[in-house]
Design a protein around this motif. Structure first.
Motif, short mmCIF file in Angstrom:
data_model
loop_
_atom_site.label_atom_id
_atom_site.label_comp_id
_atom_site.label_asym_id
_atom_site.label_seq_id
_atom_site.Cartn_x
_atom_site.Cartn_y
_atom_site.Cartn_z
N PHE A 150 -13.09 -10.13 -0.67
CA PHE A 150 -12.58 -9.65 -1.96
C PHE A 150 -11.14 -10.10 -2.14
CE2 PHE A 150 -12.19 -6.40 1.28
CZ PHE A 150 -10.88 -5.96 1.17
N MET A 151 -10.69 -10.08 -3.39
CA MET A 151 -9.32 -10.48 -3.74
C MET A 151 -8.49 -9.23 -4.03
SD MET A 151 -9.55 -13.89 -6.11
CE MET A 151 -10.19 -15.43 -5.45
N VAL A 152 -7.26 -9.25 -3.56
CA VAL A 152 -6.32 -8.16 -3.79
C VAL A 152 -5.19 -8.69 -4.65
CG1 VAL A 152 -4.78 -6.48 -2.73
CG2 VAL A 152 -6.91 -7.11 -1.58
N PHE A 153 -4.95 -8.04 -5.80
CA PHE A 153 -3.89 -8.41 -6.72
C PHE A 153 -2.84 -7.29 -6.70
CE2 PHE A 153 -7.55 -10.72 -8.14
CZ PHE A 153 -7.08 -11.90 -8.68
N PRO A 154 -1.74 -7.41 -5.98
CA PRO A 154 -0.69 -6.38 -6.03
C PRO A 154 0.07 -6.47 -7.34
CG PRO A 154 -0.02 -8.19 -4.60
CD PRO A 154 -1.44 -8.49 -5.02
N ASN A 155 0.25 -5.33 -8.01
CA ASN A 155 0.90 -5.33 -9.31
C ASN A 155 2.33 -4.78 -9.28
OD1 ASN A 155 0.49 -2.49 -9.26
ND2 ASN A 155 -1.55 -2.78 -10.13
N GLU A 156 2.90 -4.63 -8.09
CA GLU A 156 4.30 -4.24 -7.99
C GLU A 156 4.92 -4.96 -6.79
OE1 GLU A 156 4.30 -0.15 -5.33
OE2 GLU A 156 4.26 0.03 -7.51
N ALA A 157 6.24 -5.16 -6.86
CA ALA A 157 6.94 -5.88 -5.80
C ALA A 157 7.34 -4.93 -4.68
CB ALA A 157 8.17 -6.58 -6.38
N GLY A 158 7.66 -5.51 -3.52
CA GLY A 158 8.04 -4.73 -2.35
C GLY A 158 6.95 -4.77 -1.29
N TYR A 159 7.04 -3.83 -0.35
CA TYR A 159 6.03 -3.72 0.69
C TYR A 159 4.89 -2.87 0.17
CZ TYR A 159 9.37 -5.73 3.97
OH TYR A 159 10.23 -6.57 4.59
N VAL A 160 3.72 -3.47 0.04
CA VAL A 160 2.52 -2.80 -0.50
C VAL A 160 1.50 -2.71 0.63
CG1 VAL A 160 0.65 -2.91 -2.17
CG2 VAL A 160 2.96 -3.61 -2.83
N GLU A 161 1.01 -1.51 0.86
CA GLU A 161 0.00 -1.30 1.90
C GLU A 161 -1.39 -1.25 1.27
OE1 GLU A 161 0.16 1.36 5.76
OE2 GLU A 161 -0.50 2.57 4.07
N VAL A 162 -2.26 -2.14 1.72
CA VAL A 162 -3.64 -2.14 1.24
C VAL A 162 -4.42 -1.07 2.02
CG1 VAL A 162 -5.73 -3.52 0.93
CG2 VAL A 162 -3.49 -4.61 0.75
N LYS A 198 -0.32 -4.45 5.49
CA LYS A 198 0.88 -4.43 4.67
C LYS A 198 1.13 -5.82 4.09
CE LYS A 198 3.34 -0.62 6.87
NZ LYS A 198 4.58 -0.19 7.57
N LEU A 199 1.47 -5.85 2.82
CA LEU A 199 1.78 -7.10 2.13
C LEU A 199 3.26 -7.11 1.73
CD1 LEU A 199 -1.27 -7.40 -0.31
CD2 LEU A 199 -1.04 -8.41 1.96
N ASN A 200 3.86 -8.27 1.84
CA ASN A 200 5.22 -8.46 1.34
C ASN A 200 5.11 -9.12 -0.04
OD1 ASN A 200 7.98 -8.79 1.02
ND2 ASN A 200 8.04 -10.68 2.22
N VAL A 201 5.20 -8.32 -1.07
CA VAL A 201 5.02 -8.80 -2.45
C VAL A 201 6.39 -9.20 -3.01
CG1 VAL A 201 4.10 -8.26 -4.72
CG2 VAL A 201 3.05 -7.25 -2.68
N LYS A 202 6.54 -10.49 -3.26
CA LYS A 202 7.80 -10.99 -3.77
C LYS A 202 7.92 -10.71 -5.27
CE LYS A 202 6.78 -15.10 -2.30
NZ LYS A 202 6.86 -16.55 -2.02
N LYS A 203 9.14 -10.36 -5.67
CA LYS A 203 9.40 -10.12 -7.08
C LYS A 203 9.41 -11.45 -7.82
CE LYS A 203 12.60 -7.64 -10.11
NZ LYS A 203 13.88 -6.89 -10.18
N LEU A 204 8.90 -11.44 -9.02
CA LEU A 204 8.89 -12.67 -9.81
C LEU A 204 10.31 -13.09 -10.15
CD1 LEU A 204 5.96 -11.89 -12.27
CD2 LEU A 204 5.91 -13.35 -10.27
N PRO A 205 10.56 -14.40 -10.24
CA PRO A 205 11.93 -14.88 -10.52
C PRO A 205 12.46 -14.35 -11.84
CG PRO A 205 10.51 -16.68 -9.79
CD PRO A 205 9.61 -15.50 -10.04
N GLU A 206 13.78 -14.30 -11.92
CA GLU A 206 14.42 -13.86 -13.16
C GLU A 206 14.35 -14.97 -14.22
OE1 GLU A 206 18.35 -12.68 -12.20
OE2 GLU A 206 17.73 -10.92 -11.01
N GLY A 207 14.67 -14.59 -15.42
CA GLY A 207 14.65 -15.55 -16.52
C GLY A 207 13.29 -15.71 -17.17
N SER A 208 12.46 -14.67 -17.13
CA SER A 208 11.14 -14.77 -17.75
C SER A 208 11.27 -14.70 -19.27
CB SER A 208 10.25 -13.62 -17.26
OG SER A 208 10.80 -12.37 -17.61
N PRO A 209 10.40 -15.41 -20.01
CA PRO A 209 10.43 -15.34 -21.47
C PRO A 209 10.08 -13.94 -21.97
CG PRO A 209 9.13 -17.21 -20.70
CD PRO A 209 9.39 -16.35 -19.51
#
Length: 577
Positions: free
Chosen positions: A214-226, A248-259
């Motif tokens: 299965f695929m896991v889509f984390p929807n928030e940044a930081g350390y996310v525990e599945v 535990k996943l290390n979810v990187k925050k999306l870069p700044e400067g998004s439209p």
């Protein structure tokens, strides 16, 4: 004299401190228990203006750990007293140990001004992981969730594999009711729920089998525990629950400067808007407009671009349909949002979607697709009627009649015709023919209703046949549909209900013997030898012996039942010909 000595000491100390390099690596502690995270802090301090870092930090061998996260920052200050620059670089690494016991962590290397600096190696101790009993079965069953890529962007998928381990292969079929993790900060979508082939060379001399991907889509940044995946182990005596490990996943925050138009789309996408119908758009009549987002990424969870409101038309909430399949970097396919628009005025209409942007993790950049536009031309009701030809008007009247007439013989709505831009005499003749056929069919139906009670057929007596023919007819009437038993036995084999399997076989055998007027198995064996040959009779005797052996065997395997079912189907298909 004293002042000169003090001045010389300070001058000597400043010379010593000038151009100083300090490199250290420290853990948060040296003793860890269970699945605690090992946090390492690496500090590089450059004290001097002429110091140049010529290489990146070279980490030691960390193959005995899973890296679940890393981060770094730097700061620079200038000492007012000595007027020297001090640059400090700090790197933090989060590790998950793979094994217990004492583990040595080597040196970190860096090159500054053509000189290599390194830290001192040190040891940490990982205590034994306490494993609680998971399932009350003869040989324990363990679930393990494996995620290789544990460092992803927000809303970027990572693939998880669920494996089951056991020393007894027979326990694999007892694992059922797999429940995938559910949590607010992740979205989980199954990829494949079919079981793989059993791998006999698993971890710790245990066989393994893949139960789900299965695929896991984390929807928030930081350390996310599945969360753990749960399942049940069903045995004849009890039913117990088992659970897998957490990851535990290390979810990187999306870069700044998004439209401004970016919401949560991560992947690679394309947006289209279209009107598929060929009919003319009419004022105050509904029009179907579809917004399609296609590509690969978090298609199942992204916020679709909506159709913007306008004073020229009314727009209603869409109906969402998806056509998705697993891809290499997420779910691929298309998502369709089917809107209903009602034009308010005649003339040209411009239907616009909201601006749409997405983040491409492969290129690590935002892509702004902007707005999509659809040009429509709406007509008034009078303009639509004037544009119709004579044959189109006749077709319209015919369709109205076919919709309102309720015929018990024909489904009249299937004869509706579409509008044509050119005059076609064939269509007109077909419509007239349909009306005539419907009228004649109605007359025939009424005449049949009047005469159906008058006309009666005189029953004819069936001639009597010989004794052999009579016996054959009785046998045909008693003949059992043997394929139903085969299908039922197959289902019992898959479900593992072996006791019911043997009971169903006895019932089938009795039905077949009754078909040939044989009450006992010995008489039936003699009957088979006389009519089907000695080989068939011997095969029947051998099958009965196998049934008895497997029925009272202390351990019945799925392979032996499968071979037994093949022999049953082969023999009884030959007997019931």
């Amino acid at each position: 004299m004293t002042q000169r000595i003090i001045y010389a000491i300070f001058t000597f100390l400043s010379v010593i401190s000038y151009g100083q390099v300090k490199l250290t690596m420290k853990p948060d502690k040296t003793d860890y228990s269970g699945r605690e995270v090992v946090n390492l802090t690496i500090t590089l301090e450059l004290n001097g203006d002429n110091l140049v870092q010529q290489s990146k930090l070279m980490l030691p061998d960390l193959s005995k750990f899973n890296m679940i996260g890393s981060g770094s920052f730097n700061q620079g200050v200038r000492d007012a007293e000595t007027n020297t620059a001090i640059d400090e670089y700090v790197t933090r690494i989060a590790l998950e140990p793979k094994q217990k016991g004492k583990i040595r962590i080597g040196s970190v290397l860096v090159t500054v001004n053509n000189k290599i600096y390194k830290t001192e190696p040190f040891d940490i101790f990982i205590r034994d992981i306490e494993k609680k009993p998971i399932a009350n079965v003869s040989n324990d069953v363990y679930l393990n969730m494996e995620i290789d890529d544990r460092e992803v962007y927000q809303d970027q998928p990572t693939v998880a594999v669920l494996r089951v381990y056991s020393k007894n292969i027979d326990n694999f079929r007892k694992v059922k009711n797999i429940k995938l993790p559910e949590q607010e900060n992740i979205n989980v979508h199954p990829v494949n729920l079919k079981r793989s082939e059993i791998d006999p060379s698993g971890y710790g001399n245990m066989a393994s089998q893949i139960l789900a991907v299965f695929m896991v889509f984390p929807n928030e940044a930081g350390y996310v525990e599945v969360p753990a995946v749960s399942a049940s182990v069903n045995t004849f005596s009890n039913k117990s629950k088992i659970a897998s490990n957490k990851v535990k996943l290390n979810v990187k925050k999306l870069p700044e400067g998004s439209p401004e138009s970016f919401k949560n789309a991560v992947g690679n996408f394309k947006v289209d808007v279209f009107h598929s119908s060929k009919e003319k758009v009419e004022v105050k009549k509904p029009v179907n407009v579809t917004v399609k987002v296609s590509g690969e990424g978090n298609l199942a969870d992204l916020n679709l671009p909506k159709i913007e409101e306008s004073p020229d038309y009314d727009v209603f909430a869409p109906k969402i349909t998806t056509r998705l399949s697993p891809g290499l970097t997420g779910l691929k396919g298309e998502v369709l949002a089917k809107y209903i628009l009602i034009p308010k005025k005649a003339g040209d209409l411009i239907v616009k979607t909201e601006p749409f942007a997405y983040f491409n993790p492969a290129a690590k950049e935002y892509v702004n697709l902007g707005q999509e536009k659809l040009d429509l031309t709406s007509f008034s009701h009078d303009e639509v009627l004037e544009a119709r030809s004579t044959v189109e008007k006749v077709n319209d009247y015919t369709n109205t009649l076919l919709e309102t007439v309720d015929s018990p013989v024909l489904k009249t709505t299937s004869f509706k015709v579409k509008e044509k831009s050119k005059f076609n005499w064939n269509v007109l003749l077909v419509n007239i023919s349909i009306l005539i056929v419907l009228f004649l069919a109605y007359l025939v139906f009424r005449n049949w209703q009047k005469n159906r009670d008058i006309i009666k057929e005189k029953p004819t007596s069936k001639p009597l046949g010989s004794v052999a023919e009579t016996e054959q007819e009785i046998r045909e009437s008693l003949k059992t549909d043997i394929t139903d038993y085969f299908a039922y036995l197959e289902n019992l084999k898959i479900s593992g209900d072996y006791q019911k399997f043997f009971e169903t076989f006895e019932e089938m055998d009795q039905e077949v013997r009754s078909q040939y007027f044989q009450s006992s198995k010995e008489d039936f064996k003699v009957f088979l030898e006389r009519h089907n040959g000695r080989s068939v009779a011997e095969s029947y005797q051998e099958l009965l012996q196998k049934i008895q052996i497997e029925k009272y065997s202390p351990l019945t395997s799925e392979d032996s039942i499968n071979d037994l079912l093949k022999d049953i189907v082969k023999l009884y298909s030959l007997i019931s010909k």
